[in-house]
Design a protein around this motif. Structure first.
Motif, PDB file in Angstrom:
ATOM      1  N   ALA A 267       0.875  -1.262  -0.178  1.00  0.00           N
ATOM      2  CA  ALA A 267      -0.025   0.049  -0.152  1.00  0.00           C
ATOM      3  C   ALA A 267       0.833   1.240   0.105  1.00  0.00           C
ATOM      4  CB  ALA A 267      -0.835   0.017   1.125  1.00  0.00           C
ATOM      5  N   ILE A 268       1.964   1.146  -0.714  1.00  0.00           N
ATOM      6  CA  ILE A 268       2.925   2.397  -0.949  1.00  0.00           C
ATOM      7  C   ILE A 268       3.116   2.730  -2.380  1.00  0.00           C
ATOM      8  CG2 ILE A 268       5.317   3.264  -0.581  1.00  0.00           C
ATOM      9  CD1 ILE A 268       3.575   3.466   2.027  1.00  0.00           C
ATOM     10  N   THR A 269       2.795   4.063  -2.664  1.00  0.00           N
ATOM     11  CA  THR A 269       2.890   4.688  -4.092  1.00  0.00           C
ATOM     12  C   THR A 269       4.413   5.182  -4.102  1.00  0.00           C
ATOM     13  OG1 THR A 269       0.800   5.064  -4.441  1.00  0.00           O
ATOM     14  CG2 THR A 269       2.242   5.996  -5.742  1.00  0.00           C
ATOM     15  N   GLY A 270       5.220   4.734  -5.076  1.00  0.00           N
ATOM     16  CA  GLY A 270       6.391   5.464  -5.391  1.00  0.00           C
ATOM     17  C   GLY A 270       6.268   6.881  -6.137  1.00  0.00           C
ATOM     18  N   GLU A 275       6.350  12.858  -9.223  1.00  0.00           N
ATOM     19  CA  GLU A 275       5.342  12.280 -10.069  1.00  0.00           C
ATOM     20  C   GLU A 275       4.902  11.015  -9.630  1.00  0.00           C
ATOM     21  OE1 GLU A 275       3.459  14.184 -12.310  1.00  0.00           O
ATOM     22  OE2 GLU A 275       4.913  15.787 -11.314  1.00  0.00           O
ATOM     23  N   PRO A 276       3.938  10.395  -9.586  1.00  0.00           N
ATOM     24  CA  PRO A 276       3.510   8.908  -9.341  1.00  0.00           C
ATOM     25  C   PRO A 276       4.117   8.117 -10.290  1.00  0.00           C
ATOM     26  CG  PRO A 276       1.439   9.977  -9.767  1.00  0.00           C
ATOM     27  CD  PRO A 276       2.567  11.176  -9.763  1.00  0.00           C
ATOM     28  N   VAL A 277       4.771   7.038  -9.775  1.00  0.00           N
ATOM     29  CA  VAL A 277       5.464   6.083 -10.960  1.00  0.00           C
ATOM     30  C   VAL A 277       4.678   4.724 -10.804  1.00  0.00           C
ATOM     31  CG1 VAL A 277       7.365   7.162 -11.523  1.00  0.00           C
ATOM     32  CG2 VAL A 277       7.442   5.687  -9.442  1.00  0.00           C
ATOM     33  N   GLY A 278       3.981   4.361  -9.736  1.00  0.00           N
ATOM     34  CA  GLY A 278       3.225   3.134  -9.470  1.00  0.00           C
ATOM     35  C   GLY A 278       3.445   2.753  -8.000  1.00  0.00           C
ATOM     36  N   ALA A 279       2.578   1.764  -7.829  1.00  0.00           N
ATOM     37  CA  ALA A 279       2.602   0.791  -6.497  1.00  0.00           C
ATOM     38  C   ALA A 279       4.040   0.296  -6.306  1.00  0.00           C
ATOM     39  CB  ALA A 279       1.300   0.269  -6.285  1.00  0.00           C
ATOM     40  N   LEU A 280       4.564   0.181  -5.039  1.00  0.00           N
ATOM     41  CA  LEU A 280       5.720  -0.803  -4.840  1.00  0.00           C
ATOM     42  C   LEU A 280       5.135  -2.065  -4.924  1.00  0.00           C
ATOM     43  CD1 LEU A 280       6.998   1.812  -4.153  1.00  0.00           C
ATOM     44  CD2 LEU A 280       7.829   0.590  -1.820  1.00  0.00           C
ATOM     45  N   PRO A 281       5.761  -3.323  -5.557  1.00  0.00           N
ATOM     46  CA  PRO A 281       7.227  -3.075  -5.599  1.00  0.00           C
ATOM     47  C   PRO A 281       7.858  -2.289  -6.908  1.00  0.00           C
ATOM     48  CG  PRO A 281       6.399  -5.165  -6.259  1.00  0.00           C
ATOM     49  CD  PRO A 281       5.315  -4.569  -5.672  1.00  0.00           C
TER      50      PRO A 281
END
Length: 296
Positions: A267-270, A275-281
């Motif tokens: 439940a962490i966004t990178g 700019e958001p690049v997607g959820a981890l991993p």
């Protein structure tokens, strides 16, 4: 090198500063003998398509007039192409320019610097981070800082930096550490409880927060700053030190260096370059000499 230079403009950057900045930057370039054309997209995908077309057509340089979001978009167009990137930093954060010591909110000065760099061929090759096929120049953020971004992006009011100050306060009220799985290069997986993990190609994010203060943009390595499991009170003591980079000496902070970083958490966004690049991993790789920057 072509004498035609492309200004890649975000007219809304810095609450409207981008529109006003294009003219003095263009004037400085024209005074130096360059022809200038501007690219302004209808939205981000359209703007990127236009920037990539300018690069394909052989523009002498792509000059980003805006903030870190526009610079990030410009990187997608120029990385790996050999086309030089100029920066006229007039956004809110301007951390890419900060990391390189470039002028901030001085469009005429920045335009003259770009013109001088083109004339004198003063070009610096720097590293970029890459996540899949997406490039970034400054910091990949995850944890507390990315939760602040998530919350701020959901808020309509207040505007500007005040929104993110409020988001920080609200996230502090709900603060708890995150269990990360961190892999550096081909080493063992580290399972850690941490407040945040920042993967820095550049030194700062958030408008001068020097989270990876010792990062070098031409060493082929990321600086990975880990703020460990700490109390809310400790975080409040450490947080102000990030603006000078002195947080790195605090016992709760660890720094690693690696060319490849794999981050996993629930439940962490990178966020890269804000700019958001997607959820981890996510897997970030440091690519040496990926872009040529006009530095004056």
């Amino acid at each position: 090198m072509s004498s035609e230079i492309t200004l890649f403009v975000n007219p809304t950057a810095g609450r409207g500063r981008g529109a006003g900045a294009a003219q003095p930057a263009a004037s400085a370039l024209r005074a130096a003998g360059f022809s200038v054309r501007s690219v302004i997209g209808e939205d981000a995908p359209d703007a990127l398509a236009r920037a990539r077309a300018a690069v394909r057509e052989g523009t002498g340089a792509l000059v980003a007039v805006g903030g870190d979001g526009l610079v990030n978009l410009a990187l997608q167009a120029v990385a790996g192409t050999g086309t030089p990137l100029g920066v006229v930093a007039v956004g809110t954060g301007n951390d890419f320019a900060r990391s390189l010591g470039l002028p901030i909110r001085e469009p005429a000065v920045a335009g003259a610097l770009v013109a001088h760099a083109l004339k004198q061929e003063r070009i610096r090759e720097i590293d970029l981070g890459r996540i899949g096929d997406h490039w970034f120049g400054t910091v990949l953020a995850s944890g507390f800082d990315s939760r602040v971004n998530d919350r701020g992006n959901r808020m309509r009011l207040p505007l500007g930096r005040f929104k993110y100050d409020l988001a920080i306060g609200l996230e502090l009220a709900a603060f708890k550490p995150t269990r990360f799985r961190l892999t550096l290069d081909d080493g063992a997986v580290r399972e850690i409880d941490a407040t945040l993990v920042a993967v820095g190609n550049g030194t700062s994010y958030g408008g001068g927060m020097r989270i990876c203060a010792d990062a070098a943009m031409d060493d082929g390595l990321f600086d990975v700053t880990v703020v460990g499991d700490c109390s809310r009170a400790t975080l409040l003591r450490v947080f102000p030190r990030v603006y000078k980079g002195t947080h790195l000496t605090h016992p709760v902070v660890s720094v690693y260096r690696a060319a490849r970083v794999e981050l996993a958490a629930d439940a962490i966004t990178g966020y890269a370059d804000g700019e958001p690049v997607g959820a981890l991993p996510l897997v970030a790789e440091c690519v040496s000499g990926a872009v040529r920057v006009l530095t004056g």
